[in-house]
Motif scaffolding. Structure first.
Motif, PDB file in Angstrom:
ATOM      1  N   GLU A 113       4.370   7.201 -19.527  1.00  0.00           N
ATOM      2  CA  GLU A 113       2.941   6.861 -19.414  1.00  0.00           C
ATOM      3  C   GLU A 113       2.760   5.353 -19.376  1.00  0.00           C
ATOM      4  OE1 GLU A 113      -0.862   7.630 -18.670  1.00  0.00           O
ATOM      5  OE2 GLU A 113       0.630   9.213 -18.996  1.00  0.00           O
ATOM      6  N   ASN A 114       3.543   4.626 -20.177  1.00  0.00           N
ATOM      7  CA  ASN A 114       3.450   3.161 -20.191  1.00  0.00           C
ATOM      8  C   ASN A 114       3.897   2.556 -18.870  1.00  0.00           C
ATOM      9  OD1 ASN A 114       2.436   2.976 -22.788  1.00  0.00           O
ATOM     10  ND2 ASN A 114       4.471   2.827 -23.743  1.00  0.00           N
ATOM     11  N   ASP A 115       4.921   3.150 -18.250  1.00  0.00           N
ATOM     12  CA  ASP A 115       5.392   2.662 -16.951  1.00  0.00           C
ATOM     13  C   ASP A 115       4.299   2.792 -15.894  1.00  0.00           C
ATOM     14  OD1 ASP A 115       7.989   1.934 -17.723  1.00  0.00           O
ATOM     15  OD2 ASP A 115       8.703   3.989 -17.501  1.00  0.00           O
ATOM     16  N   VAL A 116       3.617   3.927 -15.900  1.00  0.00           N
ATOM     17  CA  VAL A 116       2.545   4.151 -14.926  1.00  0.00           C
ATOM     18  C   VAL A 116       1.451   3.107 -15.095  1.00  0.00           C
ATOM     19  CG1 VAL A 116       0.705   5.724 -14.233  1.00  0.00           C
ATOM     20  CG2 VAL A 116       2.986   6.623 -14.708  1.00  0.00           C
ATOM     21  N   LYS A 117       1.051   2.862 -16.344  1.00  0.00           N
ATOM     22  CA  LYS A 117       0.007   1.870 -16.616  1.00  0.00           C
ATOM     23  C   LYS A 117       0.463   0.481 -16.174  1.00  0.00           C
ATOM     24  CE  LYS A 117      -2.009   4.314 -20.578  1.00  0.00           C
ATOM     25  NZ  LYS A 117      -2.223   4.291 -22.047  1.00  0.00           N
ATOM     26  N   ARG A 118       1.735   0.180 -16.416  1.00  0.00           N
ATOM     27  CA  ARG A 118       2.276  -1.132 -16.053  1.00  0.00           C
ATOM     28  C   ARG A 118       2.289  -1.341 -14.545  1.00  0.00           C
ATOM     29  NH1 ARG A 118       7.545  -2.649 -15.558  1.00  0.00           N
ATOM     30  NH2 ARG A 118       8.250  -0.610 -16.283  1.00  0.00           N
ATOM     31  N   TRP A 119       2.678  -0.308 -13.793  1.00  0.00           N
ATOM     32  CA  TRP A 119       2.710  -0.410 -12.333  1.00  0.00           C
ATOM     33  C   TRP A 119       1.304  -0.561 -11.766  1.00  0.00           C
ATOM     34  CZ3 TRP A 119       6.692   0.969  -8.412  1.00  0.00           C
ATOM     35  CH2 TRP A 119       7.986   0.867  -8.922  1.00  0.00           C
ATOM     36  N   TYR A 120       0.376   0.244 -12.273  1.00  0.00           N
ATOM     37  CA  TYR A 120      -1.001   0.142 -11.770  1.00  0.00           C
ATOM     38  C   TYR A 120      -1.606  -1.211 -12.125  1.00  0.00           C
ATOM     39  CZ  TYR A 120      -1.712   4.847  -9.930  1.00  0.00           C
ATOM     40  OH  TYR A 120      -1.656   5.990  -9.154  1.00  0.00           O
ATOM     41  N   SER A 121      -1.290  -1.718 -13.305  1.00  0.00           N
ATOM     42  CA  SER A 121      -1.787  -3.033 -13.711  1.00  0.00           C
ATOM     43  C   SER A 121      -1.247  -4.122 -12.797  1.00  0.00           C
ATOM     44  CB  SER A 121      -1.384  -3.305 -15.167  1.00  0.00           C
ATOM     45  OG  SER A 121      -1.768  -4.604 -15.554  1.00  0.00           O
TER      46      SER A 121
ATOM     47  N   HIS B 103      -2.995  -3.929  -9.427  1.00  0.00           N
ATOM     48  CA  HIS B 103      -4.341  -4.492  -9.546  1.00  0.00           C
ATOM     49  C   HIS B 103      -4.280  -6.020  -9.583  1.00  0.00           C
ATOM     50  CE1 HIS B 103      -8.567  -4.742 -10.652  1.00  0.00           C
ATOM     51  NE2 HIS B 103      -8.239  -5.501 -11.686  1.00  0.00           N
ATOM     52  N   GLU B 104      -3.276  -6.564 -10.267  1.00  0.00           N
ATOM     53  CA  GLU B 104      -3.130  -8.009 -10.389  1.00  0.00           C
ATOM     54  C   GLU B 104      -2.845  -8.657  -9.039  1.00  0.00           C
ATOM     55  OE1 GLU B 104      -0.458 -11.342 -12.828  1.00  0.00           O
ATOM     56  OE2 GLU B 104      -0.079  -9.188 -13.091  1.00  0.00           O
ATOM     57  N   ILE B 105      -1.936  -8.084  -8.256  1.00  0.00           N
ATOM     58  CA  ILE B 105      -1.628  -8.711  -6.960  1.00  0.00           C
ATOM     59  C   ILE B 105      -2.771  -8.515  -5.974  1.00  0.00           C
ATOM     60  CG2 ILE B 105       0.856  -8.553  -7.256  1.00  0.00           C
ATOM     61  CD1 ILE B 105       0.858  -6.235  -5.237  1.00  0.00           C
ATOM     62  N   ASP B 106      -3.522  -7.435  -6.119  1.00  0.00           N
ATOM     63  CA  ASP B 106      -4.700  -7.247  -5.267  1.00  0.00           C
ATOM     64  C   ASP B 106      -5.691  -8.387  -5.505  1.00  0.00           C
ATOM     65  OD1 ASP B 106      -6.414  -5.623  -3.448  1.00  0.00           O
ATOM     66  OD2 ASP B 106      -7.661  -5.439  -5.224  1.00  0.00           O
TER      67      ASP B 106
ATOM     68  N   GLN C 155       7.837  -9.290 -11.266  1.00  0.00           N
ATOM     69  CA  GLN C 155       7.186  -8.959 -12.533  1.00  0.00           C
ATOM     70  C   GLN C 155       7.658  -7.616 -13.068  1.00  0.00           C
ATOM     71  OE1 GLN C 155       5.955 -11.911 -13.745  1.00  0.00           O
ATOM     72  NE2 GLN C 155       4.152 -10.785 -14.421  1.00  0.00           N
ATOM     73  N   LEU C 156       7.680  -6.602 -12.212  1.00  0.00           N
ATOM     74  CA  LEU C 156       8.063  -5.262 -12.660  1.00  0.00           C
ATOM     75  C   LEU C 156       9.532  -5.199 -13.069  1.00  0.00           C
ATOM     76  CD1 LEU C 156       6.183  -2.856 -10.233  1.00  0.00           C
ATOM     77  CD2 LEU C 156       5.738  -3.243 -12.647  1.00  0.00           C
TER      78      LEU C 156
ATOM     79  N   LEU D  88       0.822  -1.213   0.000  1.00  0.00           N
ATOM     80  CA  LEU D  88       0.000   0.000   0.000  1.00  0.00           C
ATOM     81  C   LEU D  88       0.856   1.264   0.000  1.00  0.00           C
ATOM     82  CD1 LEU D  88      -2.807  -1.102   2.460  1.00  0.00           C
ATOM     83  CD2 LEU D  88      -3.008  -0.728   0.017  1.00  0.00           C
ATOM     84  N   THR D  89       2.012   1.211   0.659  1.00  0.00           N
ATOM     85  CA  THR D  89       2.882   2.381   0.657  1.00  0.00           C
ATOM     86  C   THR D  89       3.502   2.585  -0.716  1.00  0.00           C
ATOM     87  OG1 THR D  89       3.381   1.899   2.984  1.00  0.00           O
ATOM     88  CG2 THR D  89       4.721   3.565   1.900  1.00  0.00           C
ATOM     89  N   ILE D  90       3.826   1.499  -1.421  1.00  0.00           N
ATOM     90  CA  ILE D  90       4.288   1.605  -2.807  1.00  0.00           C
ATOM     91  C   ILE D  90       3.187   2.214  -3.669  1.00  0.00           C
ATOM     92  CG2 ILE D  90       4.875   0.252  -4.863  1.00  0.00           C
ATOM     93  CD1 ILE D  90       6.438  -1.641  -3.054  1.00  0.00           C
ATOM     94  N   HIS D  91       1.959   1.761  -3.438  1.00  0.00           N
ATOM     95  CA  HIS D  91       0.805   2.319  -4.164  1.00  0.00           C
ATOM     96  C   HIS D  91       0.692   3.824  -3.921  1.00  0.00           C
ATOM     97  CE1 HIS D  91      -3.789   1.908  -5.140  1.00  0.00           C
ATOM     98  NE2 HIS D  91      -3.178   2.815  -5.861  1.00  0.00           N
ATOM     99  N   ARG D  92       0.834   4.221  -2.666  1.00  0.00           N
ATOM    100  CA  ARG D  92       0.738   5.645  -2.321  1.00  0.00           C
ATOM    101  C   ARG D  92       1.856   6.443  -2.986  1.00  0.00           C
ATOM    102  NH1 ARG D  92       2.220   6.859   3.609  1.00  0.00           N
ATOM    103  NH2 ARG D  92       4.265   6.730   2.642  1.00  0.00           N
ATOM    104  N   GLN D  93       3.074   5.885  -2.977  1.00  0.00           N
ATOM    105  CA  GLN D  93       4.198   6.596  -3.584  1.00  0.00           C
ATOM    106  C   GLN D  93       4.033   6.703  -5.101  1.00  0.00           C
ATOM    107  OE1 GLN D  93       6.316   8.433  -2.339  1.00  0.00           O
ATOM    108  NE2 GLN D  93       7.744   8.791  -4.032  1.00  0.00           N
ATOM    109  N   LEU D  94       3.498   5.666  -5.726  1.00  0.00           N
ATOM    110  CA  LEU D  94       3.234   5.734  -7.166  1.00  0.00           C
ATOM    111  C   LEU D  94       2.239   6.839  -7.470  1.00  0.00           C
ATOM    112  CD1 LEU D  94       3.508   4.629 -10.037  1.00  0.00           C
ATOM    113  CD2 LEU D  94       1.696   2.971  -9.483  1.00  0.00           C
ATOM    114  N   ARG D  95       1.219   6.958  -6.642  1.00  0.00           N
ATOM    115  CA  ARG D  95       0.220   8.014  -6.844  1.00  0.00           C
ATOM    116  C   ARG D  95       0.866   9.391  -6.693  1.00  0.00           C
ATOM    117  NH1 ARG D  95      -5.205   7.822  -3.345  1.00  0.00           N
ATOM    118  NH2 ARG D  95      -3.739   8.303  -1.666  1.00  0.00           N
ATOM    119  N   ARG D  96       1.766   9.540  -5.714  1.00  0.00           N
ATOM    120  CA  ARG D  96       2.478  10.813  -5.547  1.00  0.00           C
ATOM    121  C   ARG D  96       3.278  11.157  -6.802  1.00  0.00           C
ATOM    122  NH1 ARG D  96       5.372   9.825   0.320  1.00  0.00           N
ATOM    123  NH2 ARG D  96       3.661  10.444   1.697  1.00  0.00           N
TER     124      ARG D  96
END
Length: 320
Positions: A279-287, A290-293, A313-314, A231-239
């Motif tokens: 832009e592709n990196d952002v989509k890849r990280w969010y994907s 979502h997959e591990i969730d 994976q990343l 979740l902290t990685i998720h938060r940092q990606l959003r930042r």
């Protein structure tokens, strides 16, 4: 107008400054000047207050740490008489804001100007006031705590508002659409600092899979939570994404911290990391997130296995 923001609660002082900027002007305005003691001189402050603004009707000047210097008798007030004279005739077109820690009543500079200033004190929040702050922040984030669990949260997370704000944000991401349980607090709230997450984040960016997994392993062995890391990685990606979009919109770097509620090291690292994201990196990280969730919720995969899978994976996709 002269305002003094002082006290030990630097989080609330930061928030007050953001609100003042939004009220007076905008976060992206070039109409704000910031000066810091002990390097600032009387002449620099006078010049900053006297210069005609090119960006609007108001000139806004922030001076950090100056008044606190006069808690000591070693600083001679006589050397600052020119500034004191200016303050007593400051034009309405200037908003001067002094930012300091806790000030002594005997402070010589404060005594000279207290009758012409608006003083707002920010002591450390304790007891019912701290609980009220958490409750209001939780409502703002859409969090639904069970009765009594705010106190449990405070016992787990501590009293630092910067930390509490970050932990509440993590909980809001994880528990969206449902009530917060004590298990969520135990699983997510930890004493890990941002530097650990930045190290994991940097390792993934550089495709250094062994270093990333090694940091995670040590973190878990020391009592950290794999769910909290995700979740902290998720938060940092959003930042990073928000910072990138703000830069594209022309917002200056020194204003991005105010919008993201970041400062110093966390802000510096976020700005560094956004340079690695297309832009592709952002989509890849969010994907991948979502997959591990889905894997955690719908399979027997543990959160630690899911985190290892996410990192692997990343890293491999970035190499390929």
């Amino acid at each position: 107008m002269i305002t003094i923001l002082c006290g030990e609660d630097d989080f609330s002082i930061h928030q007050a400054l953001v609100e003042m900027k939004l009220k007076f002007d905008s976060l992206d305005s070039g109409n704000w000047i910031e000066l810091k003691a002990p390097d600032v001189t009387s002449d620099q402050i006078i010049m900053s207050c006297s210069t005609i603004s090119l960006f609007g009707e108001k000139r806004n000047v922030i001076v950090r740490g100056l008044i606190g210097l006069f808690d000591s008798s070693k600083i001679k007030l006589a050397n600052w008489q020119n500034l004191l004279t200016l303050l007593r005739s400051l034009p309405d077109s200037v908003d001067l804001i002094f930012v300091d820690g806790t000030l002594k009543a005997s402070n010589s500079f404060l005594k000279e100007i207290k009758d012409i200033t608006s003083i707002k004190q920010f002591p450390v929040l304790k007891g019912s006031k701290l609980s009220e702050w958490v409750n209001n922040k939780a409502k703002h984030l859409g969090l639904n705590f069970r009765p009594g669990d705010i106190q449990f949260f405070l016992k787990t997370a501590g009293t630092n508002l910067w930390v509490l704000s970050n932990e509440l944000e993590k909980l809001s991401i994880y528990t969206i659409g449902r009530q917060v349980q004590q298990k969520d607090i135990v699983d997510l709230v930890s004493d890990q600092d941002d530097s650990v997450i930045f190290a994991i984040f940097d390792s993934i960016i550089k495709s250094d899979i062994s270093r990333a997994l090694n940091i995670v392993s040590k973190l878990i062995q020391s009592g950290g939570s794999s769910i909290s890391v995700i979740l902290t990685i998720h938060r940092q990606l959003r930042r990073v994404v928000i910072a990138r979009d703000l830069l594209k919109s022309g917002v200056r770097q020194n204003q991005i911290g105010a919008i993201l509620k970041l400062r110093e090291y966390p802000l510096k690292k976020t700005l560094e990391q956004l340079a690695f994201f297309s832009e592709n990196d952002v989509k890849r990280w969010y994907s991948a997130l979502h997959e591990i969730d889905n894997k955690i919720k719908r399979t027997d995969l543990s959160s630690l296995q899911a985190l290892d899978y996410f990192i692997t994976q990343l890293c491999y996709k970035r190499i390929s």
